[in-house]
Design a protein around this motif. Structure first.
Motif, PDB file in Angstrom:
ATOM      1  N   ALA A  32       0.854  -1.189   0.000  1.00 26.80           N
ATOM      2  CA  ALA A  32       0.000   0.000   0.000  1.00 26.80           C
ATOM      3  C   ALA A  32       0.884   1.231   0.000  1.00 26.80           C
ATOM      4  CB  ALA A  32      -0.924   0.011   1.217  1.00 26.80           C
ATOM      5  N   VAL A  33       0.363   2.314  -0.571  1.00 26.47           N
ATOM      6  CA  VAL A  33       1.041   3.605  -0.527  1.00 26.47           C
ATOM      7  C   VAL A  33       0.072   4.646   0.011  1.00 26.47           C
ATOM      8  CG1 VAL A  33       2.652   3.087  -2.393  1.00 26.47           C
ATOM      9  CG2 VAL A  33       0.438   4.131  -2.940  1.00 26.47           C
ATOM     10  N   TYR A  34       0.640   5.701   0.582  1.00 29.84           N
ATOM     11  CA  TYR A  34      -0.159   6.774   1.167  1.00 29.84           C
ATOM     12  C   TYR A  34       0.086   8.032   0.346  1.00 29.84           C
ATOM     13  CZ  TYR A  34      -1.893  10.084   4.682  1.00 29.84           C
ATOM     14  OH  TYR A  34      -2.590  11.072   5.339  1.00 29.84           O
ATOM     15  N   LEU A  35      -0.948   8.476  -0.357  1.00 30.96           N
ATOM     16  CA  LEU A  35      -0.828   9.696  -1.168  1.00 30.96           C
ATOM     17  C   LEU A  35      -1.000  10.886  -0.242  1.00 30.96           C
ATOM     18  CD1 LEU A  35      -0.403  11.014  -3.861  1.00 30.96           C
ATOM     19  CD2 LEU A  35      -2.834  10.735  -4.351  1.00 30.96           C
ATOM     20  N   SER A  36       0.118  11.500   0.096  1.00 31.78           N
ATOM     21  CA  SER A  36       0.190  12.527   1.130  1.00 31.78           C
ATOM     22  C   SER A  36      -0.131  13.906   0.583  1.00 31.78           C
ATOM     23  CB  SER A  36       1.609  12.525   1.721  1.00 31.78           C
ATOM     24  OG  SER A  36       1.887  13.720   2.402  1.00 31.78           O
ATOM     25  N   GLY A  37      -1.119  14.557   1.188  1.00 25.97           N
ATOM     26  CA  GLY A  37      -1.435  15.923   0.792  1.00 25.97           C
ATOM     27  C   GLY A  37      -0.273  16.872   1.010  1.00 25.97           C
ATOM     28  N   ILE A 226       2.010   4.948   8.497  1.00 26.87           N
ATOM     29  CA  ILE A 226       2.329   5.763   7.326  1.00 26.87           C
ATOM     30  C   ILE A 226       3.551   6.635   7.614  1.00 26.87           C
ATOM     31  CG2 ILE A 226      -0.038   5.769   6.476  1.00 26.87           C
ATOM     32  CD1 ILE A 226      -0.308   8.642   7.571  1.00 26.87           C
ATOM     33  N   THR A 227       4.296   6.921   6.562  1.00 29.19           N
ATOM     34  CA  THR A 227       5.440   7.848   6.642  1.00 29.19           C
ATOM     35  C   THR A 227       5.232   8.897   5.543  1.00 29.19           C
ATOM     36  OG1 THR A 227       6.779   6.463   5.148  1.00 29.19           O
ATOM     37  CG2 THR A 227       6.983   6.048   7.519  1.00 29.19           C
ATOM     38  N   PRO A 228       4.332   9.839   5.758  1.00 31.57           N
ATOM     39  CA  PRO A 228       3.826  10.680   4.657  1.00 31.57           C
ATOM     40  C   PRO A 228       4.877  11.496   3.927  1.00 31.57           C
ATOM     41  CG  PRO A 228       2.472  10.920   6.620  1.00 31.57           C
ATOM     42  CD  PRO A 228       3.690  10.164   7.027  1.00 31.57           C
ATOM     43  N   GLY A 229       5.808  12.112   4.654  1.00 33.58           N
ATOM     44  CA  GLY A 229       6.714  13.056   4.018  1.00 33.58           C
ATOM     45  C   GLY A 229       8.139  12.575   3.865  1.00 33.58           C
ATOM     46  N   SER A 230       8.428  11.329   4.216  1.00 37.76           N
ATOM     47  CA  SER A 230       9.814  10.861   4.214  1.00 37.76           C
ATOM     48  C   SER A 230      10.448  10.918   2.832  1.00 37.76           C
ATOM     49  CB  SER A 230       9.886   9.431   4.759  1.00 37.76           C
ATOM     50  OG  SER A 230       9.372   9.354   6.062  1.00 37.76           O
TER      51      SER A 230
END
Length: 287
Positions: A32-37, A226-230
């Motif tokens: 899975a991936v987290y599409l970070s705003g 999640i690691t949104p901004g890494s």
């Protein structure tokens, strides 16, 4: 996403912001991936995470990622871009674009990053209505609704737990209590909600929450990490190094060991397969 959450001890979803970073995450083995705003604001707008992103921009990026990868996509939809009626439109738009899970938060517009000061919240009852709207709007029950509360920073820890309980009762599939400040707070969140609803933990380098490994967080009871901004931070750092080198030395030769070659990057994005496919169609046309 629902199957992944039920079948595994936990999922780690790196933060991505375009089709390339989503592809790299998939190639690294992430399910899975987290599409970070925040990461989209950094990379697409060159701005901080202060609510500048539009639904149309977000949906376009979701669609581009979905065309390239098979991995599950968790989409940070901020506040849902308005009231409950806007949430209906947001959920349907993002689901059609390819989202597997959609995250909504209880901040007032314009929102800001969950690890920044100065946030404000909508009333708990209004957010409950927005969650009801999101659940009703989705076309498939396999599309998960993630409810995020920023209540810790605004109203205090206990009030944040109360909000979370109300959002769970409203039908949220995953609970995201943003920015706990200590390990004991994270333990209390897990003690209250783990086993009742999948919990999400957000690891932000330099943020409010102490950084812990995914194994530690999964063991604690957080099913989704999640690691949104890494990736955005790492890539911005690497880009700055390259640009500084080019400016000072007049060449990128000194950075050759810190980047892909032309051929390596083309291999990563599938050039050989696409050329082979084009050749097959050319031969078919010639027959």
């Amino acid at each position: 996403m629902r199957n992944l959450l039920s079948q595994t001890q936990g999922i780690t979803a790196p933060g991505v912001f375009d089709a390339l970073t989503a592809l790299l995450a998939e190639q690294a083995g992430f399910k899975a991936v987290y599409l970070s705003g925040a990461s989209i604001a950094y990379t697409q707008l060159g701005r901080p995470d202060l609510g500048f992103l539009s639904l149309a921009q977000l949906a376009d990026i979701v669609s581009r990622i979905r065309q390239r990868v098979e991995t599950a996509i968790i989409v940070d939809a901020d506040t849902g871009f308005g009231n409950a009626l806007n949430v209906v439109h947001t959920v349907r738009t993002l689901e059609r674009a390819g989202a597997n899970a959609i995250q909504l938060e209880d901040q007032q517009m314009p929102k800001r990053c969950g690890h920044l000061a100065g946030k404000t919240l909508i009333a708990r009852a209004e957010m409950v209505g927005k969650i009801h709207a999101a659940v009703d709007a989705r076309m498939s029950e396999d599309t998960l609704i993630i409810a995020r509360t920023d209540g810790i920073a605004v109203e205090g820890f206990d009030h944040a737990l109360d909000r979370a309980a109300a959002y769970q009762a409203a039908g949220a599939d995953v609970m995201f209590i943003e920015a706990p400040k200590t390990r004991p707070q994270m333990e209390q969140i897990a003690a209250q909600f783990s086993g009742q609803i999948p919990l999400l933990a957000n690891m932000v380098e330099g943020g409010k929450t102490p950084i812990q490994s995914t194994d530690e967080l999964h063991a604690l009871g957080f099913k989704l990490v999640i690691t949104p901004g890494s990736l955005a931070r790492a890539m911005a750092f690497a880009a700055s190094q390259l640009l500084d080198t080019l400016q000072s030395e007049g060449s990128t030769r000194g950075m050759a060991d810190k980047m892909y070659t032309f051929t390596q990057l083309n291999d990563r994005v599938g050039l050989p397969d696409m050329l082979a496919l084009g050749e097959r169609y050319r031969e078919d046309a010639a027959e």
